[in-house]
Design an enzyme around this catalytic site. Structure first.
Site, PDB file in Angstrom:
ATOM      1  N   SER A   5      -2.669  -0.859  -3.103  1.00 28.64           N
ATOM      2  CA  SER A   5      -3.622   0.240  -2.859  1.00 28.64           C
ATOM      3  C   SER A   5      -2.747   1.441  -2.388  1.00 28.64           C
ATOM      4  CB  SER A   5      -4.391  -0.199  -1.230  1.00 28.64           C
ATOM      5  OG  SER A   5      -5.243   0.810  -1.007  1.00 28.64           O
TER       6      SER A   5
ATOM      7  N   ILE B   5       0.814  -1.122   0.192  1.00 33.51           N
ATOM      8  CA  ILE B   5       0.073  -0.014  -0.073  1.00 33.51           C
ATOM      9  C   ILE B   5       1.193   1.204   0.157  1.00 33.51           C
ATOM     10  CG2 ILE B   5      -0.011  -0.299   2.569  1.00 33.51           C
ATOM     11  CD1 ILE B   5      -3.077   1.094   2.288  1.00 33.51           C
ATOM     12  N   CYS B   6       0.570   2.356  -0.422  1.00 30.51           N
ATOM     13  CA  CYS B   6       1.028   3.518  -0.495  1.00 30.51           C
ATOM     14  C   CYS B   6       2.161   3.773  -1.646  1.00 30.51           C
ATOM     15  CB  CYS B   6       1.115   4.174   0.971  1.00 30.51           C
ATOM     16  SG  CYS B   6       1.805   5.879   0.943  1.00 30.51           S
ATOM     17  N   ALA B   7       3.268   3.665  -0.588  1.00 25.61           N
ATOM     18  CA  ALA B   7       4.548   4.091  -1.570  1.00 25.61           C
ATOM     19  C   ALA B   7       5.416   2.564  -1.804  1.00 25.61           C
ATOM     20  CB  ALA B   7       5.782   4.800  -0.827  1.00 25.61           C
TER      21      ALA B   7
ATOM     22  N   HIS C 290       0.494   5.287  -4.041  1.00 30.12           N
ATOM     23  CA  HIS C 290       0.473   6.812  -3.703  1.00 30.12           C
ATOM     24  C   HIS C 290       0.977   7.424  -4.890  1.00 30.12           C
ATOM     25  CE1 HIS C 290       0.953  10.406  -1.514  1.00 30.12           C
ATOM     26  NE2 HIS C 290       0.377   9.869  -0.674  1.00 30.12           N
TER      27      HIS C 290
END
Length: 183
Positions: free
Chosen positions: A149, A102-104, A123
């Protein structure tokens, strides 16, 4: 029984890591936090200390069915620099096990070439690091054995999707209802 390992590095995004742990444990999935920082106490990106269940170098992680990478900075960089973890992720993918980031953190999978031919999200600003992926702006993407995500604000739907993959729609719906999550 499914076993999930969530990897924590100093500078990880607390909500992304702990939401996954919370939701999966509510869904009765054996979920273990693993420090890749060489010590059990891991400092989150917002200076929230978290005591991991175990330390990477002291734990046999071969029984995992899902390996999860929370984002955050510099946590993602530390995950990417951990050679034991990156080897584990590559081996897990080749063995048909599930990976999630998720994210980075999807950038770690991208650098390893694990996103080639997959659809993924991340992200904003990390899209160019998802090497070989068809990148979207969707909240959560599931592509083969990889789930990605976008960030802290998508942590609940991300965690619920992981629970659904592991325990089914009914289990995920029960947890979603208990969370009073309408997203």
């Amino acid at each position: 029984m499914e076993k999930v390992y969530v990897f924590l590095a100093d500078g990880f995004e607390e909500i992304e890591g702990l939401t996954v742990v919370d939701v999966l444990r509510r869904g009765k999935v054996d979920t273990v936090t693993v420090s890749v920082s060489g010590k059990q106490l891991v400092m989150g990106s917002h200076k929230i200390p978290v005591m991991a269940d175990c330390i990477f170098e002291e734990t046999d992680l071969s029984d995992g069915s899902l390996y999860v990478l929370p984002g955050g900075m510099p946590g993602t960089i530390h995950l990417d620099e951990h050679q034991g973890l990156t080897s584990l992720l590559a081996d897990a993918k080749s063995q048909g096990k599930r990976l999630a980031a998720i994210c980075a953190a999807p950038s770690v999978l991208g650098r390893l070439g694990l996103l080639k031919g997959e659809t993924a999200t991340c992200h904003p600003g990390f899209e160019d690091k998802l090497e070989g992926a068809d990148v979207t702006e969707n909240t959560v993407e599931v592509s083969g054995q990889i789930t990605t995500s976008r960030g802290m604000g998508t942590a609940v739907p991300f965690a619920l999707k992981l629970l659904e993959q592991l325990r089914g729609t009914e289990a995920a719906e029960q947890v979603r209802t208990g969370l009073v999550w309408n997203g």
